[in-house]
Design a protein around this motif. Structure first.
Motif, mmCIF file in Angstrom:
data_model
loop_
_atom_site.group_PDB
_atom_site.id
_atom_site.type_symbol
_atom_site.label_atom_id
_atom_site.label_comp_id
_atom_site.label_asym_id
_atom_site.label_seq_id
_atom_site.Cartn_x
_atom_site.Cartn_y
_atom_site.Cartn_z
ATOM 1 N N VAL A 218 37.662 47.883 48.982
ATOM 2 C CA VAL A 218 37.216 46.510 49.212
ATOM 3 C C VAL A 218 36.498 45.982 47.973
ATOM 4 O O VAL A 218 36.728 44.848 47.529
ATOM 5 N N ASP A 219 35.626 46.808 47.409
ATOM 6 C CA ASP A 219 34.873 46.412 46.217
ATOM 7 C C ASP A 219 35.825 46.055 45.078
ATOM 8 O O ASP A 219 35.716 45.003 44.449
ATOM 9 N N LYS A 220 36.784 46.933 44.848
ATOM 10 C CA LYS A 220 37.704 46.724 43.730
ATOM 11 C C LYS A 220 38.568 45.486 43.929
ATOM 12 O O LYS A 220 38.779 44.699 43.010
ATOM 13 N N ALA A 221 39.048 45.289 45.159
ATOM 14 C CA ALA A 221 39.951 44.172 45.416
ATOM 15 C C ALA A 221 39.215 42.841 45.474
ATOM 16 O O ALA A 221 39.750 41.805 45.075
ATOM 17 N N ALA A 222 37.986 42.873 45.981
ATOM 18 C CA ALA A 222 37.282 41.618 46.251
ATOM 19 C C ALA A 222 36.482 41.087 45.070
ATOM 20 O O ALA A 222 36.257 39.880 44.970
ATOM 21 N N SER A 223 36.034 41.948 44.180
ATOM 22 C CA SER A 223 35.114 41.524 43.130
ATOM 23 C C SER A 223 35.683 40.420 42.251
ATOM 24 O O SER A 223 35.041 39.396 42.011
ATOM 25 N N ASP A 224 36.928 40.606 41.771
ATOM 26 C CA ASP A 224 37.532 39.578 40.914
ATOM 27 C C ASP A 224 37.769 38.284 41.686
ATOM 28 O O ASP A 224 37.577 37.186 41.159
ATOM 29 N N LEU A 225 38.179 38.425 42.952
ATOM 30 C CA LEU A 225 38.433 37.247 43.777
ATOM 31 C C LEU A 225 37.155 36.451 44.014
ATOM 32 O O LEU A 225 37.135 35.218 43.902
ATOM 33 N N ILE A 226 36.066 37.155 44.298
ATOM 34 C CA ILE A 226 34.792 36.486 44.554
ATOM 35 C C ILE A 226 34.277 35.821 43.288
ATOM 36 O O ILE A 226 33.809 34.685 43.318
ATOM 37 N N GLU B 100 28.682 26.320 39.413
ATOM 38 C CA GLU B 100 28.729 25.218 38.458
ATOM 39 C C GLU B 100 28.340 23.900 39.127
ATOM 40 O O GLU B 100 27.675 23.052 38.534
ATOM 41 N N GLN B 101 28.728 23.761 40.394
ATOM 42 C CA GLN B 101 28.395 22.545 41.131
ATOM 43 C C GLN B 101 26.893 22.415 41.340
ATOM 44 O O GLN B 101 26.341 21.314 41.342
ATOM 45 N N TYR B 102 26.217 23.557 41.503
ATOM 46 C CA TYR B 102 24.772 23.562 41.747
ATOM 47 C C TYR B 102 23.972 23.879 40.482
ATOM 48 O O TYR B 102 22.763 24.046 40.560
ATOM 49 N N ARG B 103 24.627 23.967 39.351
ATOM 50 C CA ARG B 103 23.973 24.381 38.108
ATOM 51 C C ARG B 103 22.748 23.519 37.805
ATOM 52 O O ARG B 103 22.822 22.287 37.813
ATOM 53 N N PRO B 104 21.586 24.169 37.537
ATOM 54 C CA PRO B 104 20.378 23.405 37.205
ATOM 55 C C PRO B 104 20.579 22.567 35.952
ATOM 56 O O PRO B 104 21.337 22.935 35.047
ATOM 57 N N ILE B 105 19.890 21.471 35.885
ATOM 58 C CA ILE B 105 20.048 20.536 34.776
ATOM 59 C C ILE B 105 19.605 21.139 33.443
ATOM 60 O O ILE B 105 20.042 20.709 32.374
ATOM 61 N N ILE B 106 18.748 22.167 33.486
ATOM 62 C CA ILE B 106 18.253 22.767 32.249
ATOM 63 C C ILE B 106 19.268 23.715 31.624
ATOM 64 O O ILE B 106 19.080 24.183 30.503
ATOM 65 N N LEU B 107 20.373 24.015 32.353
ATOM 66 C CA LEU B 107 21.380 24.938 31.845
ATOM 67 C C LEU B 107 22.650 24.188 31.485
ATOM 68 O O LEU B 107 23.043 23.227 32.147
ATOM 69 N N SER B 108 23.327 24.645 30.435
ATOM 70 C CA SER B 108 24.607 24.075 30.042
ATOM 71 C C SER B 108 25.775 24.868 30.597
ATOM 72 O O SER B 108 26.895 24.361 30.700
ATOM 73 N N SER B 109 25.529 26.136 30.987
ATOM 74 C CA SER B 109 26.598 26.981 31.505
ATOM 75 C C SER B 109 26.000 28.048 32.407
ATOM 76 O O SER B 109 24.909 28.576 32.131
ATOM 77 N N LEU B 110 26.717 28.380 33.499
ATOM 78 C CA LEU B 110 26.276 29.417 34.428
ATOM 79 C C LEU B 110 27.518 30.121 34.965
ATOM 80 O O LEU B 110 28.232 29.591 35.812
ATOM 81 N N LYS B 111 27.783 31.337 34.442
ATOM 82 C CA LYS B 111 28.968 32.077 34.826
ATOM 83 C C LYS B 111 28.630 33.561 35.015
ATOM 84 O O LYS B 111 27.566 34.019 34.619
ATOM 85 N N PHE B 112 29.578 34.289 35.596
ATOM 86 C CA PHE B 112 29.434 35.731 35.746
ATOM 87 C C PHE B 112 30.041 36.431 34.541
ATOM 88 O O PHE B 112 31.153 36.119 34.123
ATOM 89 N N SER B 113 29.317 37.393 33.995
ATOM 90 C CA SER B 113 29.911 38.274 32.992
ATOM 91 C C SER B 113 30.283 39.619 33.620
ATOM 92 O O SER B 113 31.107 40.353 33.072
ATOM 93 N N LYS B 114 29.687 39.928 34.786
ATOM 94 C CA LYS B 114 30.024 41.151 35.508
ATOM 95 C C LYS B 114 29.750 40.946 36.986
ATOM 96 O O LYS B 114 28.751 40.340 37.362
ATOM 97 N N PHE B 115 30.662 41.434 37.823
ATOM 98 C CA PHE B 115 30.474 41.288 39.267
ATOM 99 C C PHE B 115 31.153 42.446 39.987
ATOM 100 O O PHE B 115 32.377 42.550 40.012
#
Length: 467
Positions: free
Chosen positions: A85-93, A102-117
């Motif tokens: 489940v972990d292996k299959a779901a992580s990339d999908l999530i 990104e929709q909720y990204r605080p105004i003080i940030l220019s980018s908010l992404k995952f580098s690892k999940f």
């Protein structure tokens, strides 16, 4: 949110077995009418009911176990398949959650992404289940889940100043109730057309944020902004009445989708005797109101400078999707200018307490935390000059919803000039309901050390006392 995938696998398999059994015992013409009634009847059966139907030697040993024991099969199987489940779901999530962040990204940030999940190696555990009778063409199931995860989640954030920071989300603790709607019931395998799921109630969501190789507190307001973003994203992406629909068989399932059912009109009039958050002068209060925390649906009042009894007289409108479960949240802040605003207090109004078409005037008492707001509260005795207090006090609580209610215990240091918060414990009621009574030693959350020793006993009937 990733544990949803594993949850669905176990539920679909379990429900499929029940459906096949019913199908073999009833004709195809009666299947859709009888399935929901039979599943609900099984859910209401007690151990005593099973003993009346058959002597103990004629049914499997698990029938005499508690409901918690009956859920062990699901927990055990989920633990076995969790690495997959972990292996299959992580990339999908990761791919599906990043747009929400990104929709909720605080105004003080220019980018908010995952580098690892990755979800980690610890599978969630189910602690309670109930069936909600929904009609002849559907089955609604609610399941309580606890998860103390060891996930490996790293956020790659960037500010408009060009600063890039890897932020680790760790020590995730979650307790909540998920709702699953199997609809419509059909004659084809697996006997339902689609699965609709939602987070019905979030009881606990704890996590910590840590900048890898640094201190997140060096950037004022960053930790609070990211934490608020994560909570709001979860709240509005899977929290009921929002629901996710997974088609199982081809068909039109638009009736399961989230739809507006009405409009809530609100007039924010005034506040009185607000707590002063400023050392010099008075607070500059403003209000934030929402039914769902979606940025486009959140309303903000004007700021009233240097005033603890502000008068706003402002009107707002909110789209309502489920008046039986949704609530209006009101939060009052002290405007600190360029610095992050400080929360003065918050309150909420349950929409089910309102009558359609009628105006209701209410004064709301502000609290510090809506998550721990409750109607029934008891205070223990003060034990002076002791780090090992002994209370030996008994408190009785009337429980209206054993699946959803929680017991919250807070420890305070009572001083001459006030009191200081020391820590708390939060318990679901599932174990005491299933076992009848038990003793436990609980670690205080929010404290470096300390435990509470408790004895809990469940009384299946309400306790009435003479006045």
């Amino acid at each position: 949110m990733g544990f949803i995938v594993g949850l669905l696998i176990g539920l679909v398999v379990g429900l499929g077995i029940i459906v096949l059994f019913v199908r073999s015992e009833n004709s195809r013409s009666k299947l859709r009418n009888e399935l929901a009634k039979m599943v609900a009847a099984f859910a209401r059966m007690t151990v005593e009911d099973s003993r009346k139907i058959l002597p103990a030697q004629f049914y499997p040993s698990w029938v005499v176990f508690s409901q918690r024991q009956k859920l062990n099969w699901l927990n055990q199987h989920l633990t076995k398949i969790w690495p997959y489940v972990d292996k299959a779901a992580s990339d999908l999530i990761k791919a599906s959650v990043e747009p929400v962040l990104e929709q909720y990204r605080p105004i003080i940030l220019s980018s908010l992404k995952f580098s690892k999940f990755t979800l980690g190696t610890v599978a969630p555990q189910f602690t309670g289940v109930s069936i909600v009778e929904d009609g002849a063409d559907s089955v609604t199931m609610e399941m309580e889940m606890q998860w103390d995860a060891n996930s490996s989640i790293i956020l790659d954030i960037k500010t408009y100043l060009g600063v890039s920071l890897p932020v680790q989300v760790k020590d995730i603790g979650f307790t909540g109730v998920f709702r699953f709607i199997f609809k419509p019931l059909v004659n084809e395998f697996p006997c339902f057309g689609a699965v609709c799921f939602s987070l019905r109630k979030k009881k606990k969501l704890d996590f910590t944020l840590k900048v890898i190789g640094g201190d997140i507190s060096t950037i004022p307001g960053l930790s609070d902004a990211i934490e608020s973003t994560i909570r709001d994203a979860i709240e509005d992406s899977i929290m009921w009445p929002v629901r996710k629909i997974i088609p199982i068989l081809p068909g039109d399932y638009s009736d399961l989708e989230l739809k507006p059912v009405g409009m809530l009109e609100v007039k924010l009039v005034q506040a009185r005797d607000l707590t002063n958050k400023d050392i010099i002068g008075k607070s500059d209060p403003y209000a934030v109101l929402h039914v769902r925390p979606l940025p486009s649906r959140t309303k903000k009042s004007k700021t009233i400078n240097n005033e603890l009894n502000p008068i706003w007289n402002e009107h707002y409108e909110f789209i309502i999707e489920d008046a039986t479960t949704q609530h209006l949240v009101v939060k009052i802040y002290d405007d600190e200018g360029v610095q992050a605003a400080e929360l003065i207090g918050c309150a909420q109004v349950q929409l089910k307490e309102l009558e359609p078409g009628k105006v209701k005037d209410v004064w709301l008492n502000l609290v510090k935390d809506l998550e721990i707001q409750r109607d029934t509260k008891y205070r223990g005795q003060v034990v002076n000059d002791s780090l090992n207090p002994v209370w030996n006090q008994t408190f009785d609580f009337v429980v209206e919803d054993g699946l959803h209610d929680m017991l919250i215990l807070e420890v305070w240091d009572h001083d001459t000039f006030g009191k200081d918060y020391m820590g708390r414990c939060i318990l679901t009621l599932t174990r005491v309901i299933l076992e009848g009574e038990y003793k436990d030693s609980l670690q205080l959350e929010g404290a470096k050390s300390g435990k509470l020793n408790l004895y809990l006993k469940w009384m299946p009937q309400p306790i009435f006392r003479d006045s």
